[in-house]
Design a protein around this motif. Structure first.
Motif: not given
Length: 113
Positions: A89-99
């Protein structure tokens, strides 16, 4: 956060609602609420996609919806937390924030807002 990204976040909240509704609805009113949540979720997603890159909007929408659904499943229905799940979930959210950080708004043609 501008209005279009706020639409994406709200759409993701409604996505979590309708995903939960699809699994747990058992009355006509619960199914009706699920249908309304689907409509609101996709309406907001479509409206945001008119001003932001659609691919990024959809990726952020799905990422937030996925993370939200996993969290809601644990908080509301007792699904156990596991370290691997939390890390994902943390990796997914970091990707979302990055996008979100690297994506600008679409340029409007003809001066229309």
């Amino acid at each position: 956060m501008n209005q279009q990204w706020l639409r994406v976040v709200i759409a993701a909240v409604f996505e979590v609602s309708w995903v939960i509704g699809l699994k747990h609805a058992s009355t006509v009113w619960e199914w009706l609420a699920t249908a309304v949540a689907i409509f609101i979720s996709f309406y907001l997603l479509i409206k945001a996609g008119e001003h932001l890159p659609v691919g990024t909007v959809y990726a952020v929408f799905v990422g937030l919806g996925t993370a939200g659904t996993v969290c809601a499943d644990s908080l509301l229905f007792g699904e156990p937390w596991k370290l691997a799940k939390i890390v994902c979930i943390i990796v997914l959210l970091l990707g979302v924030i990055g996008l979100k950080l690297v994506t600008g708004e679409k340029k409007e043609e003809g001066g229309h807002a």
